[in-house]
Each structure stands twice: as C-alpha cells, then as structure tokens.
Design a protein around this motif. Structure first.
Motif, PDB file in Angstrom:
ATOM      1  N   UNK A 197       8.404   3.882   6.485  1.00 30.48           N
ATOM      2  CA  UNK A 197       9.493   2.910   6.565  1.00 30.48           C
ATOM      3  C   UNK A 197       9.012   1.551   7.064  1.00 30.48           C
ATOM      4  N   UNK A 198       7.824   1.509   7.632  1.00 28.52           N
ATOM      5  CA  UNK A 198       7.321   0.247   8.190  1.00 28.52           C
ATOM      6  C   UNK A 198       6.739  -0.637   7.094  1.00 28.52           C
ATOM      7  N   UNK A 199       6.787  -1.920   7.345  1.00 26.81           N
ATOM      8  CA  UNK A 199       6.379  -2.916   6.347  1.00 26.81           C
ATOM      9  C   UNK A 199       4.931  -2.716   5.915  1.00 26.81           C
ATOM     10  N   UNK A 200       4.729  -2.716   4.611  1.00 26.87           N
ATOM     11  CA  UNK A 200       3.385  -2.686   4.043  1.00 26.87           C
ATOM     12  C   UNK A 200       2.759  -1.322   3.904  1.00 26.87           C
ATOM     13  N   UNK A 201       3.374  -0.276   4.487  1.00 21.68           N
ATOM     14  CA  UNK A 201       2.744   1.052   4.467  1.00 21.68           C
ATOM     15  C   UNK A 201       2.715   1.638   3.056  1.00 21.68           C
ATOM     16  N   UNK A 202       3.847   1.596   2.374  1.00 21.55           N
ATOM     17  CA  UNK A 202       3.874   2.161   1.026  1.00 21.55           C
ATOM     18  C   UNK A 202       2.951   1.389   0.091  1.00 21.55           C
ATOM     19  N   UNK A 203       2.919   0.092   0.249  1.00 26.38           N
ATOM     20  CA  UNK A 203       2.057  -0.730  -0.606  1.00 26.38           C
ATOM     21  C   UNK A 203       0.582  -0.382  -0.379  1.00 26.38           C
ATOM     22  N   UNK A 253      -3.984   3.970  -6.501  1.00 27.12           N
ATOM     23  CA  UNK A 253      -4.453   3.306  -7.716  1.00 27.12           C
ATOM     24  C   UNK A 253      -5.976   3.332  -7.807  1.00 27.12           C
ATOM     25  N   UNK A 254      -6.632   3.127  -6.682  1.00 23.12           N
ATOM     26  CA  UNK A 254      -8.091   3.136  -6.675  1.00 23.12           C
ATOM     27  C   UNK A 254      -8.632   4.522  -7.040  1.00 23.12           C
ATOM     28  N   UNK A 305     -10.758   8.341 -11.565  1.00 23.23           N
ATOM     29  CA  UNK A 305     -10.685   9.572 -12.330  1.00 23.23           C
ATOM     30  C   UNK A 305     -10.152  10.781 -11.583  1.00 23.23           C
ATOM     31  N   UNK A 306      -9.657  10.592 -10.359  1.00 25.59           N
ATOM     32  CA  UNK A 306      -9.123  11.723  -9.598  1.00 25.59           C
ATOM     33  C   UNK A 306      -7.660  11.965  -9.966  1.00 25.59           C
TER      34      UNK A 306
END
Length: 479
Positions: A302-308, A315-316, A321-322
C-alpha cells in the motif's frame, strides 16, 4: 499467521498417512479434481501447466532426434485389435468398448484406445513400401483409456494423458538403437529436468510389455521408498509387422518385414514429482518444469512506489526468460507465503520499502526455507544460480533416499525381512526363472523392477532358489 497455519493443516503429515498426504497435496495444490465418473479426473490449470512443461521439454528432445508428431483416431475396430494375439490378451481386461453409434447398434465393436500399436501398424502397412520409406519415426501426444479397477490421481487414471512413440526400421540393429536412445532421453529428462534419479534396466520376460521382445525401463524411488516405473521403451522385433503384413522392398530387391519400437511416458510423472520432492507443507516443484519459477510478494504494497518497484523486478526477470508471477492481491502476506509454499513454487521474492532503500530483496527457497538478502543489481544472474542450486539440492536429496534405501540380500527370507522393516529396493542375484519371480511376489510381496544395466556381482547363486545365477536384479513394492 493464523491463516498460514490453517493452510498447512489442510494436508496430512506424510509420516502419518502417506497415501492421504499425497491425495491432500493433489487437491490443495490445485493440481486435480474429481468427476462424477470414477477414475476420470480433471487436470486443473496448475496441474496441466506442469504437464505442458514436461510435454514441451520432451517434444523438443524428440524432434532433435528426427521424430515427427502425428495424431491417430481414438477408436480401434475389434478386428484390428485382434490381429496381434499377445498384445490384445494383455489389454483385454482394461478395454472399454463402444457398441452404439447414435441410436444404431454398431456392426463391429470399437475399442477406445488403450494404446495405439495396432493403429500405427495399419497406417504403416499403407505407407511403407521401399527401404527408402524407412525409418518412420512417429510420436503421438494424446489420451488413452484403460478401465482400471482402482484409481489414484496421476498414478492410475482410467483416462490419462501421455505420449506414445512408434517407429519402424529396416534392421533389428537400428530398432534396438532407437529403443535405447529413447530410454536414455527419458532417463536424462527425469534426472536433469525433474531432479528424479533413475535406475536404467531391462524388464524380465514376465514384466515386459505385451507383444514386445524386450522392454526397458527407468525406475524411481519415491519418498515412501516404493518404486515408480517412470517410463518404458520397447523393442518389438518384426512380430507386429508380420501380423499386419507390413513389408518393404530392400536394397536387395527382396521383401522384408521392418522392425518396430514403441516408447512412452505419461502424467504419472507428475505423481512421481509429488512423491519424490513433496513435504509436509505441500508440493515442491523442480524449477525447470515449475509453471511459476519465482513468485514476487510485495511487502507493504500500500505504500508509495512499492508495487512499481516489484513490477520492475518482475519485468526484468520475465525479460530474462523466467516464469514469474507477482501476487498483488489483498490477501495477507502470511496467506500468500503459505499458498505458494503449498503450490511448490521454487523461489519467493519479497520486496518492501526498506529493501528498496538498500537496493535489495529477499529470496526464499522452497526446498530448504533458506532466506537470503541479495542485491537487485544482477538479480537475473542471482535467480538463475539459485534455481540451479534448488534443482541440484532436490536431486541430491532424492539420490540420497535412493542410495540409502537400496539393500543387498542373499536369501528370500533376508529380502522379505528387509522389505518389511525398511522398505526400498532390494537387489539380489537371480537365476532368470519366472518361478523365482512368482515366489518373491507371493512370499515377500515384491515384484521385479528391472535387471539394471549397471550390474554388480553379489554372489554366484539365486537368492530365491539357490541355483547358479549370473544376473543382479532389483525388487520392490511398486505403485
């Protein structure tokens, strides 16, 4: 934490009741469900995804060796099935028959395929004419139906998924090479992908496939020390070819019968994975066939920036390929931990605000529970190395189980006592007689598993009858 505890309590301890533990894992890990028809199961998405990964891996190996995929009908006319006497006698008790087409009674019964040798032979008789048409190296991915009296998820279905290879060759030597090549492909796949050590060997005449001249097998030991026949490869000689009048003109301009092989593995492999690697917290999947190799759990999402930040890591890893999933649902962290532990996901990645400040994350191994703080720099290489380490650890643990519970015995009484006290594989010298096999089954409850390629000289006489013996054989209680 309360929810996490409840999730684990949903399965029986394997030490208390291994059979119930196995069934619990199949259900709670969402691999399979039951239907209203006894012995017929639903492969749920997670369970089917494991099969898809097995299928993709093996299919690539088949194609490397020149095999092509085909698909043949599900129904076999009774007259066609009757052409190979030994073959049909072996499958007769398990055949399911179609007798009606719509509202009309069929003139001839149709068998729902228990295996497809006869269909392949009918087809090969149509398309093989010259030595130039050989070899024919076909494989089929399909379901088959065998009317089993008892059933268990993955291990014994009435309808189950498998692949069946059927090949034709100009000479016995080529066919035998094919038989061994395919057995070794299965063995290497089990060890290098499924982390399941195997014993490679030949089945006795009593245990060989119906209609085969020689049957070869890979045998695995489960956590409860019972045996699982994980795959088989058969050399048929030219018996089927003669029965189905398959001939080709050789380079000598004379007619010849080709030599045939057949080989297969099934969704029974998934049962083997469960019983080799699972624990009292659920499924433990080898990384190379796991549908999800890494599950990402955002901490304090819920804290700012965590999900991003978590999505950026996902994505990395996906770009590298994982197979990765991020669970950003509103379930508690404890529930998520228990859920993916139950499902056997090899690696859990946790990333929260404090980790972001330090440019790090937490990696948690499913096999050992070990937690490691690692830098996000080079996370792709770190994850790759850890997944390989998990595979190696699972293999080593299974190999230890196999080695520590394989015992030599020098008499029937000793073999019986070891099996009753310790379980596992019993290796003895064997004279080669079927009478001794029958005696071992009747008196000690064990069947022959295989005559291993890696022979040991444990003595000069058969452990059952005391007559001269030149072969070492494995015995065990099997699924």
């Amino acid at each position: 934490m309360a929810q996490e505890k409840k999730q684990v309590e949903q399965i029986t301890d394997m030490e208390a009741d291994f059979a119930q533990w196995y069934t619990d894992v199949c259900r709670k890990a969402e691999l399979i469900d039951y239907t209203s028809v006894k012995g017929m199961f639903i492969y749920r998405p997670y369970g089917y995804a494991i099969w898809e990964n097995i299928q993709h891996g093996l299919d690539a190996e088949f194609k490397k060796t020149g095999h092509e995929n085909v698909y043949l009908p599900v129904l076999i006319p009774e007259s066609l099935l009757q052409k190979e006497k030994d073959h049909v006698e072996g499958f007769a008790p398990e055949c399911a028959w179609v007798t009606m087409g719509g509202a009309d009674k069929l003139e001839e019964r149709l068998c729902v395929r228990p295996t497809s040798e006869t269909l392949f032979c009918e087809h090969y008789a149509h398309i093989i004419h010259s030595w130039r048409d050989l070899p024919k190296k076909y494989n089929q991915w399909c379901s088959v139906l065998r009317w089993e009296k008892t059933s268990r998820p993955f291990l014994r279905h009435r309808e189950f998924l498998w692949q069946e290879g059927h090949t034709m060759h100009a000479t016995a030597e080529e066919a035998r090479e094919e038989t061994m090549q395919m057995l070794n492909i299965y063995a290497d796949f089990c060890e290098n992908v499924l982390a399941m050590p195997v014993i490679r060997g030949q089945k006795t005449d009593k245990e060989k496939f119906n209609g085969a001249e020689e049957t070869y097998t890979i045998e695995c030991m489960m956590h409860d020390r019972k045996a699982l026949q994980a795959g088989t490869s058969h050399y048929f000689g030219d018996g089927f070819a003669k029965a189905f009048d398959i001939t080709f003109t050789g380079k000598d301009n004379l007619p010849h019968n080709p030599h045939q092989t057949s080989w297969g593995v099934s969704t029974r492999l998934i049962g083997g994975i469960i019983m080799t690697h699972g624990d009292n917290n659920g499924l433990v999947l080898p990384p190379r066939i796991a549908p999800i190799q890494v599950v990402i759990i955002p901490v304090a999402q819920h804290k700012a920036g965590v999900l991003e930040a978590n999505r950026a890591v996902m994505d990395r890893l996906q770009a590298a390929g994982f197979r990765v999933k991020m669970d950003d649902s509103d379930n508690s962290a404890g529930w998520k931990f228990a859920e993916y532990e139950m499902k056997g996901v090899p690696l859990r990645l946790e990333l929260g605000p404090k980790d972001m400040e330090k440019n790090q994350c937490v990696l948690v191994r499913r096999d050992s529970g070990e937690k490691t703080f690692v830098s996000l720099d080079g996370i792709e290489e770190t994850v790759a190395a850890m997944l390989d380490s998990i595979h190696d650890g699972l293999y080593a643990r299974a190999k230890k189980n196999l080695d520590e519970h394989t015992y030599p015995a020098f008499s029937l009484a000793e073999a019986k006592a070891i099996q009753e006290e310790k379980g596992g594989f019993i290796k003895t010298m064997w004279c080669g007689s079927e009478e001794c096999e029958i005696r071992m089954k009747e008196e000690a409850g064990m069947t022959s598993r295989c005559v291993p390629f890696a022979q040991e000289k444990l003595g000069d006489v058969c452990a059952v009858c005391g007559k001269p013996a030149h072969k070492m054989i494995y015995w065990g209680v099997a699924y």
